[in-house]
Write an enzyme that holds these catalytic residues in place. Structure first.
Site, PDB file in Angstrom:
ATOM      1  N   GLY A 177       3.359   1.682   3.132  1.00 24.77           N
ATOM      2  CA  GLY A 177       3.694   3.185   3.181  1.00 24.77           C
ATOM      3  C   GLY A 177       4.666   3.549   2.079  1.00 24.77           C
ATOM      4  O   GLY A 177       5.287   4.446   1.942  1.00 24.77           O
ATOM      5  N   VAL A 185       0.896  -1.153  -0.110  1.00 25.21           N
ATOM      6  CA  VAL A 185      -0.086  -0.097  -0.157  1.00 25.21           C
ATOM      7  C   VAL A 185       0.786   1.121   0.097  1.00 25.21           C
ATOM      8  O   VAL A 185       1.938   1.231   0.499  1.00 25.21           O
ATOM      9  CB  VAL A 185      -1.156   0.019   1.058  1.00 25.21           C
ATOM     10  CG1 VAL A 185      -2.259  -0.942   1.341  1.00 25.21           C
ATOM     11  CG2 VAL A 185      -0.042   0.111   2.444  1.00 25.21           C
ATOM     12  N   SER A 186       0.358   2.348  -0.456  1.00 25.33           N
ATOM     13  CA  SER A 186       1.394   3.368  -0.536  1.00 25.33           C
ATOM     14  C   SER A 186       1.414   4.359   0.584  1.00 25.33           C
ATOM     15  O   SER A 186       2.147   4.933   1.003  1.00 25.33           O
ATOM     16  CB  SER A 186       0.369   4.370  -1.803  1.00 25.33           C
ATOM     17  OG  SER A 186       0.758   3.780  -3.048  1.00 25.33           O
ATOM     18  N   THR A 187       0.212   4.239   1.459  1.00 22.80           N
ATOM     19  CA  THR A 187       0.246   4.904   2.693  1.00 22.80           C
ATOM     20  C   THR A 187      -0.106   3.821   3.818  1.00 22.80           C
ATOM     21  O   THR A 187      -0.250   2.539   3.701  1.00 22.80           O
ATOM     22  CB  THR A 187      -0.909   5.731   2.710  1.00 22.80           C
ATOM     23  OG1 THR A 187      -1.848   5.301   2.980  1.00 22.80           O
ATOM     24  CG2 THR A 187      -0.815   6.934   1.627  1.00 22.80           C
TER      25      THR A 187
END
Length: 269
Positions: free
Chosen positions: A51, A14-16
């Site tokens: 993240g 996931v990006s965050t």
């Protein structure tokens, strides 16, 4: 004679720390485990980057660990399962280079939600096309985000992140933080009315009982030359919002390496 089960790795990203595209890490893992069970695959390793952007593989430690394990033949896997190709990466060159590396060691990629299997002739072609589309999509999102931030700056609004020293954030607005503001006033006063210079002002603060309030984004005690210089260089202390003082740019001579570059010219609102 019992059939030998195909071994696989699961990779999630996931990006965050919260979520991206509505797909949490747990949701991705659940989908991949169910797919592996349905296909009678043995999951022998799970890797997860939380993240981290998919723009390149730099900093994605778990992704790189997975590739290293594949190269070392650690578990004799035949497949890596990902929820969608965008979780594997959004940079076309990185996706294809990483896939080629895996295939050099006899490991293929399955994108469960996209229905892609790189071991099939049509699979690698689809991965090439979708990788390019994902990279274009990422650039479009970045451009739209930057345009939105510049518009906020034009309206004199704070663009997010920690408030500068001497200010506090309240409902997205910068307000003076009186417990920090005196230091800012002293910095400007000493720099203008004495011959201290930047280093001298920092020395004055440290030797005259001024205590730096430690924040989440700044845990270095005491006042440094760089701290004083940053305060003097920041237009925010004159009631103005600067946009694009620093930009992330690609390093010349590299494919995906980025660095932060100070800009000599930038708009101030």
């Amino acid at each position: 004679m019992k059939k030998k089960r195909t071994k696989c790795y699961l990779y999630t990203r996931v990006s965050t720390s919260m979520q991206v595209d509505g797909y949490s890490l747990d949701a991705q893992r659940d989908k991949l485990r169910k797919y592996a069970e349905y296909e009678d695959m043995a999951v022998v390793g799970e890797y997860s980057d939380e993240g981290f952007s998919g723009k390149n593989i730099q900093g994605r430690l778990e992704f790189q660990r997975m590739l290293n394990d594949i190269q070392e033949g650690k578990d004799s896997v035949e497949y890596v399962l990902v929820f969608k190709l965008s979780r594997f990466g959004r940079n076309a060159a990185d996706v294809l280079n990483s896939l080629q590396l895996m295939q050099d060691f006899g490991v293929n990629l399955i994108c469960v939600e996209d229905g892609i299997d790189s071991s099939k002739d049509s699979g690698k072609l689809m991965i090439s096309v979708l990788s390019a589309v994902a990279e274009i999509e990422r650039e479009n999102i970045r451009t739209q985000t930057m345009a939105g931030r510049e518009q906020k700056a034009r309206e004199g609004k704070w663009n997010g992140g920690f408030a500068p020293y001497g200010y506090r954030l309240e409902n997205g607005q910068l307000l003076i933080a009186e417990d920090e503001a005196e230091v800012i006033r002293v910095i400007y006063d000493r720099y203008i009315h004495t011959n201290d210079g930047v280093s001298g002002v920092a020395k004055y603060l440290n030797s005259h009982g001024y205590v730096k309030k430690l924040r989440q984004n700044n845990t270095i005690p005491g006042f440094s030359r760089d701290f004083v210089k940053d305060v003097l260089d920041n237009p925010v202390y004159t009631g103005k919002i600067a946009y694009g003082r620093r930009r992330t740019e690609k390093k010349l001579g590299t494919r995906n390496e980025m660095h932060v570059v100070e800009q000599s010219e930038f708009p101030v609102y």
